[in-house]
Design a protein around this motif. Structure first.
Motif, mmCIF file in Angstrom:
data_model
loop_
_atom_site.group_PDB
_atom_site.id
_atom_site.type_symbol
_atom_site.label_atom_id
_atom_site.label_comp_id
_atom_site.label_asym_id
_atom_site.label_seq_id
_atom_site.Cartn_x
_atom_site.Cartn_y
_atom_site.Cartn_z
ATOM 1 N N SER A 1 -16.556 -2.086 -11.269
ATOM 2 C CA SER A 1 -15.824 -0.954 -10.690
ATOM 3 C C SER A 1 -15.843 -1.014 -9.165
ATOM 4 O O SER A 1 -14.893 -0.582 -8.507
ATOM 5 C CB SER A 1 -16.430 0.366 -11.181
ATOM 6 O OG SER A 1 -17.799 0.477 -10.833
ATOM 7 N N ARG A 2 -16.913 -1.564 -8.591
ATOM 8 C CA ARG A 2 -16.965 -1.714 -7.133
ATOM 9 C C ARG A 2 -15.883 -2.680 -6.646
ATOM 10 O O ARG A 2 -15.166 -2.393 -5.676
ATOM 11 C CB ARG A 2 -18.342 -2.229 -6.715
ATOM 12 C CG ARG A 2 -18.543 -2.293 -5.204
ATOM 13 C CD ARG A 2 -19.954 -2.715 -4.844
ATOM 14 N NE ARG A 2 -20.232 -2.512 -3.419
ATOM 15 C CZ ARG A 2 -21.428 -2.733 -2.855
ATOM 16 N NH1 ARG A 2 -22.444 -3.148 -3.600
ATOM 17 N NH2 ARG A 2 -21.600 -2.522 -1.562
ATOM 18 N N GLY A 3 -15.774 -3.798 -7.323
ATOM 19 C CA GLY A 3 -14.755 -4.770 -6.962
ATOM 20 C C GLY A 3 -13.346 -4.238 -7.188
ATOM 21 O O GLY A 3 -12.449 -4.434 -6.364
ATOM 22 N N LEU A 4 -13.149 -3.545 -8.319
ATOM 23 C CA LEU A 4 -11.834 -2.984 -8.615
ATOM 24 C C LEU A 4 -11.473 -1.879 -7.625
ATOM 25 O O LEU A 4 -10.314 -1.747 -7.226
ATOM 26 C CB LEU A 4 -11.817 -2.433 -10.047
ATOM 27 C CG LEU A 4 -11.797 -3.467 -11.174
ATOM 28 C CD1 LEU A 4 -11.957 -2.781 -12.518
ATOM 29 C CD2 LEU A 4 -10.508 -4.281 -11.135
ATOM 30 N N GLY A 5 -12.484 -1.084 -7.242
ATOM 31 C CA GLY A 5 -12.244 -0.025 -6.272
ATOM 32 C C GLY A 5 -11.712 -0.584 -4.959
ATOM 33 O O GLY A 5 -10.760 -0.057 -4.377
ATOM 34 N N SER B 1 -7.174 -1.743 -1.406
ATOM 35 C CA SER B 1 -6.566 -2.713 -0.488
ATOM 36 C C SER B 1 -5.070 -2.893 -0.724
ATOM 37 O O SER B 1 -4.356 -3.359 0.162
ATOM 38 C CB SER B 1 -7.274 -4.069 -0.611
ATOM 39 O OG SER B 1 -7.078 -4.626 -1.902
ATOM 40 N N VAL B 2 -4.582 -2.541 -1.925
ATOM 41 C CA VAL B 2 -3.143 -2.654 -2.204
ATOM 42 C C VAL B 2 -2.462 -1.287 -2.146
ATOM 43 O O VAL B 2 -1.316 -1.131 -2.604
ATOM 44 C CB VAL B 2 -2.889 -3.315 -3.580
ATOM 45 C CG1 VAL B 2 -3.390 -4.737 -3.577
ATOM 46 C CG2 VAL B 2 -3.525 -2.509 -4.708
ATOM 47 N N GLY B 3 -3.162 -0.294 -1.614
ATOM 48 C CA GLY B 3 -2.556 1.014 -1.418
ATOM 49 C C GLY B 3 -2.763 2.018 -2.522
ATOM 50 O O GLY B 3 -2.324 3.167 -2.411
#
Length: 215
Positions: free
Chosen positions: A30-34, A39-41
């Protein structure tokens, strides 16, 4: 096959170690996905993922309660062993620093939920440093062990080859943990949440692989 996998996964979750590693996978995933969504808005989804990351991080601390006692058990076993090796000694030192890490982390967690009332800044610093030193000594021990196994007369046997394989995987896992722990000490800011998420996921997958029930 699906039934066997489900049964094995359920058995994994039945152990405290297994639940902790699955929680770690969710935490760093979830940290990486967050970071990725932000980063893509997609800030709304990114914020929700980061909340999941922080919530899972806090819940994992309950699984690790009293884990600092592991050092005492390993120290007793070390004293009872007639023949000790350098990897065994380095593993004991690593266990000591991990115990130091867990003790301070307990204080931070208990303060965060209101059980204790104190300034957690020095405990956070001590916890991060203990974690980092525990990983460093674990990596040193694995390096010595790999060298000994690779140069032994039984290096060609299936048993030793498996030990070499498992130790190499553990070393890679510790490299990932080292990067995360180093950032937590505040001595570097090289890694963003996306990179830290990937590193944590790799470490978590190794933990799941190790704890996975086998026949």
């Amino acid at each position: 096959m699906a039934e066997i996998n489900i049964a094995a996964f359920y058995a994994l979750l039945s152990s405290s170690t297994g639940r902790d590693k699955v929680s770690k996978l969710i935490q760093y995933g979830s940290r990486g996905l967050g970071w990725s969504f932000t980063s893509v808005g997609q800030k709304e989804i990114g914020n929700k993922m980061m909340k999941l990351y922080k919530g899972t991080s806090s819940s994992r601390k309950l699984f690790r309660l009293f884990k600092s006692l592991d050092f005492i058990l390993k120290f007793r076993k070390f004293r009872e062993t007639d023949r000790t090796s350098i990897p065994d000694l380095l593993a004991l030192v690593s266990s000591f620093f991990y115990g130091f890490y867990f003790l301070n982390d307990h204080v931070v967690w208990l303060t965060s939920i209101g059980v204790l009332d104190r300034d957690v800044t020095p405990y956070k610093r001590a916890s991060s440093n203990g974690w980092l030193l525990g990983i460093i000594f674990a990596m040193l021990g694995d390096s010595v062990k790999l060298n000994q196994l690779s140069n032994s007369n039984e290096a060609h046997t299936e048993k030793v080859r498996k030990q070499i394989h498992d130790t190499r995987l553990k070393f890679i896992k510790n490299i990932c943990d080292f990067c995360v722990a180093l950032q937590s000490t505040g001595n570097t800011n090289r890694f963003n949440d996306g990179a830290l998420g990937v590193l944590g996921v790799v470490s978590a997958l190794h933990g799941i692989y190790t704890a996975w029930p086998r026949k």
